[in-house]
Design a protein around this motif. Structure first.
Motif, short mmCIF file in Angstrom:
data_model
loop_
_atom_site.label_atom_id
_atom_site.label_comp_id
_atom_site.label_asym_id
_atom_site.label_seq_id
_atom_site.Cartn_x
_atom_site.Cartn_y
_atom_site.Cartn_z
N ILE A 27 0.87 -1.14 -0.15
CA ILE A 27 0.02 0.00 -0.04
C ILE A 27 0.81 1.20 0.01
N ALA A 28 2.15 1.16 0.77
CA ALA A 28 2.88 2.54 0.88
C ALA A 28 3.46 2.63 -0.53
N ARG A 29 3.66 1.73 -1.45
CA ARG A 29 4.35 1.70 -2.60
C ARG A 29 3.72 1.83 -3.92
N LEU A 30 2.07 1.69 -3.60
CA LEU A 30 1.47 1.72 -4.83
C LEU A 30 1.35 3.19 -5.51
N PRO A 31 1.46 3.11 -6.95
CA PRO A 31 1.01 4.36 -7.71
C PRO A 31 -0.30 4.94 -7.31
N LYS A 32 -0.40 6.42 -7.34
CA LYS A 32 -1.66 6.84 -7.02
C LYS A 32 -2.83 6.48 -7.69
N LEU A 62 -5.32 6.90 -2.08
CA LEU A 62 -5.96 6.01 -2.95
C LEU A 62 -7.16 5.73 -2.88
N VAL A 63 -8.23 5.28 -3.87
CA VAL A 63 -9.51 4.64 -3.98
C VAL A 63 -9.55 3.43 -3.21
N VAL A 64 -10.40 3.38 -2.26
CA VAL A 64 -10.23 2.16 -1.39
C VAL A 64 -11.77 1.47 -1.30
N LEU A 65 -11.89 0.33 -1.56
CA LEU A 65 -13.17 -0.27 -1.36
C LEU A 65 -13.26 -1.47 -0.50
N LEU A 66 -14.02 -1.84 0.59
CA LEU A 66 -14.06 -2.90 1.27
C LEU A 66 -14.79 -4.13 0.71
N ALA A 67 -14.18 -5.15 0.74
CA ALA A 67 -15.19 -6.27 0.39
C ALA A 67 -15.94 -6.70 1.51
#
Length: 189
Positions: A27-32, A62-67
């Motif tokens: 998560i810390a390295r993900l592109p925006k 970041l866009v985040v969805l919860l499963a």
């Protein structure tokens, strides 16, 4: 492509709690421009973990969805929810507010059609290629992926999942998937 597809990133990281701290590092390295779907083994038992992962994504923008259920995703501060196929089958994907993003898992043409009727913003069709998270599972491959996604009405943004990375995405490019999701592609860096 429908206007609803514009609100979804084209690349996604699916968290996997079996990876431990590697999830937070990824998560810390993900592109925006990569979205995150937070999955935890049990939303009852692991709610604090889900809350921390959602918060980490929000801090990075970041866009985040919860499963899980849309109402819980909203309570935990996620931008939306990712529904398992069985929940989309039941039609239990009500948006708790405007702008709330909704995706669904799909493993068949019928599941894609149901997801489209439910009005989700996108569906993840899987498994496209062999994947470590589902060893031995029957895969779709590019030809079947293309057949399952062709001519969906209403038009539904379909994302590939299962054994995906940038190279696999290039293999699928002629079939014009909306995007793709992965676990290992983002953990490997």
């Amino acid at each position: 492509m429908t206007s609803r597809s514009r609100i979804l990133p084209r690349r996604w990281f699916f968290t996997d709690s079996r990876l431990g701290d590697a999830v937070r590092e990824a998560i810390a390295r993900l592109p925006k421009d990569v979205g995150v779907i937070v999955r935890v083994p049990s939303l009852t038992r692991d709610r604090d973990l889900a809350r921390r992962l959602v918060a980490a994504c929000r801090r990075r923008g970041l866009v985040v969805l919860l499963a899980g259920p849309p109402a819980l995703a909203l309570r935990l501060g996620a931008d939306g929810a990712h529904l398992p196929e069985r929940e989309a089958r039941r039609g239990s994907g009500r948006r708790p507010k405007a702008g709330f993003r909704l995706t669904a898992a799909a493993h068949s043409r019928a599941a894609l059609v149901r997801a489209g009727r439910l009005g989700v913003d996108g569906a993840f069709l899987s498994p496209v290629f062999p994947t470590r998270s589902h060893p031995g599972a029957r895969t779709l491959g590019p030809c079947r992926f293309g057949l399952l996604t062709r001519g969906l009405r209403p038009a539904l943004p379909v994302l590939a999942l299962g054994g995906m990375d940038a190279r696999a995405a290039r293999r699928l490019a002629p079939l014009r998937p909306y995007g793709w999701g992965a676990i290992d592609a983002w953990v490997r860096g």
